[in-house]
Write a protein that holds these residues in place. Structure first.
Motif, short mmCIF file in Angstrom:
data_model
loop_
_atom_site.label_atom_id
_atom_site.label_comp_id
_atom_site.label_asym_id
_atom_site.label_seq_id
_atom_site.Cartn_x
_atom_site.Cartn_y
_atom_site.Cartn_z
N ILE A 125 -4.04 5.80 -3.90
CA ILE A 125 -2.62 5.11 -2.92
C ILE A 125 -2.81 3.97 -3.35
O ILE A 125 -1.74 4.06 -4.45
CB ILE A 125 -2.89 5.53 -2.41
N ALA A 126 -3.61 2.66 -3.08
CA ALA A 126 -3.67 1.41 -3.55
C ALA A 126 -3.77 1.05 -4.83
O ALA A 126 -3.15 -0.09 -5.16
CB ALA A 126 -4.76 0.65 -3.06
N ALA A 131 0.77 -0.98 -9.23
CA ALA A 131 1.37 -1.14 -10.29
C ALA A 131 2.89 -0.97 -10.22
O ALA A 131 3.66 -1.14 -10.75
CB ALA A 131 0.28 -0.11 -10.92
N SER A 132 3.22 -0.25 -9.18
CA SER A 132 4.82 -0.08 -8.37
C SER A 132 5.45 -1.36 -8.29
O SER A 132 6.23 -1.89 -8.37
CB SER A 132 4.79 1.40 -7.33
N MET A 133 4.16 -1.69 -7.29
CA MET A 133 4.71 -3.61 -6.72
C MET A 133 5.04 -4.62 -8.05
O MET A 133 6.49 -4.72 -7.99
CB MET A 133 4.31 -4.13 -5.83
N LYS A 219 4.08 11.22 7.70
CA LYS A 219 4.91 9.27 8.04
C LYS A 219 4.11 9.23 6.38
O LYS A 219 5.12 8.41 6.24
CB LYS A 219 4.11 9.15 9.23
N GLY A 220 2.90 8.80 6.43
CA GLY A 220 2.61 8.23 5.66
C GLY A 220 2.52 8.74 4.21
O GLY A 220 3.15 8.11 3.13
N LEU A 227 6.64 3.70 -1.41
CA LEU A 227 6.86 3.00 -2.11
C LEU A 227 6.34 2.83 -3.96
O LEU A 227 5.91 1.95 -4.45
CB LEU A 227 5.51 2.05 -1.88
N LEU A 228 5.84 4.38 -4.54
CA LEU A 228 5.95 4.41 -5.68
C LEU A 228 6.58 4.74 -6.49
O LEU A 228 6.34 5.22 -7.55
CB LEU A 228 4.62 5.90 -5.45
#
Length: 231
Positions: A125-126, A131-133, A219-220, A227-228
């Protein structure tokens, strides 16, 4: 004048198996007593005490005295990043199969998906979030570090990140940190720590009391999905 960094001094500290076990036990950011570290390293209390002092004097560990007892932790985020990077390098070249993974399949899958790396999030996930950011131009590379763009600062604040506190810390603001299982970097530095705090405080993640694992809440799952999909 020889300005070569004294890498052999640090390498010598980690060349001992017992000392490696000690620092790896503390890579989750925990503070532990000498007796517990002796047990984890499989050595006597007397031998552990000698190893701990070498690690403290070498700058890899910090010690806190509480009455008659002493408690040890990784000295700082830079040391933790170095140790995690060395662990990733030592695990070989095949992605996702380091020797230090948990023994059961379910635990291995959870470890690879989401866990802590000192004070920030690591795992699949991290890595995907960083990568998305970067793809969405929230962050960009500057030498060995990462800096937030104007868009990124605005979006991180809107997300709820304490951006000013992260920027004002006396440490690297943001850096790519080698991921043990993914062979691609996740987000380290002050920003990585503040984002993990956000995930915990807003109930995206729940820490495991006895390991580095973190569980993703419903929720996460929804928030990480958003975010992704930044880009």
């Amino acid at each position: 004048m020889d300005d070569t960094p004294d890498i052999p001094r640090v390498a010598k500290l980690l060349a001992d198996v017992a000392r490696t076990r000690i620092v790896w036990t503390l890579i989750d950011g925990s503070v532990r007593a000498a007796g517990e570290l002796a047990y984890q390293a499989g050595i006597s209390s007397q031998s552990c005490s000698a190893h701990l002092m070498k690690l403290v004097h070498g700058g890899l560990l910090a010690v806190e005295a509480q009455g008659r007892h002493r408690y040890f932790r990784i000295a700082n985020a830079e040391v933790a990043c170095m140790i995690e990077s060395m662990a990733a390098l030592a695990s070989g070249t095949e992605p996702g199969l380091p020797q230090c993974l948990p023994s059961t399949r379910s635990s291995t899958e959870a470890f690879m998906r989401a866990r802590t790396c000192y004070d920030h999030l690591a795992g699949e996930i991290a890595v995907s979030i960083l990568a998305s950011m970067q793809k969405a131009r929230w962050l960009r590379r500057k030498d060995a570090e990462l800096v937030a763009t104007r868009l990124g600062e605005h979006q991180l604040r809107a997300l709820g990140v304490d951006f000013d506190s992260a920027r004002d810390e006396r440490r690297v603001f943001a850096r790519p940190c080698a991921d043990l299982t993914q062979r691609r970097p996740h987000l380290g530095g002050a920003l990585g720590a503040h984002m993990l705090n956000l995930y915990i405080d807003q109930s995206w993640l729940v820490r495991s009391p006895k390991s580095r694992l973190v569980s993703v809440t419903p929720k996460g799952n929804e928030m990480f999905r958003k975010l992704l999909e930044l880009a």
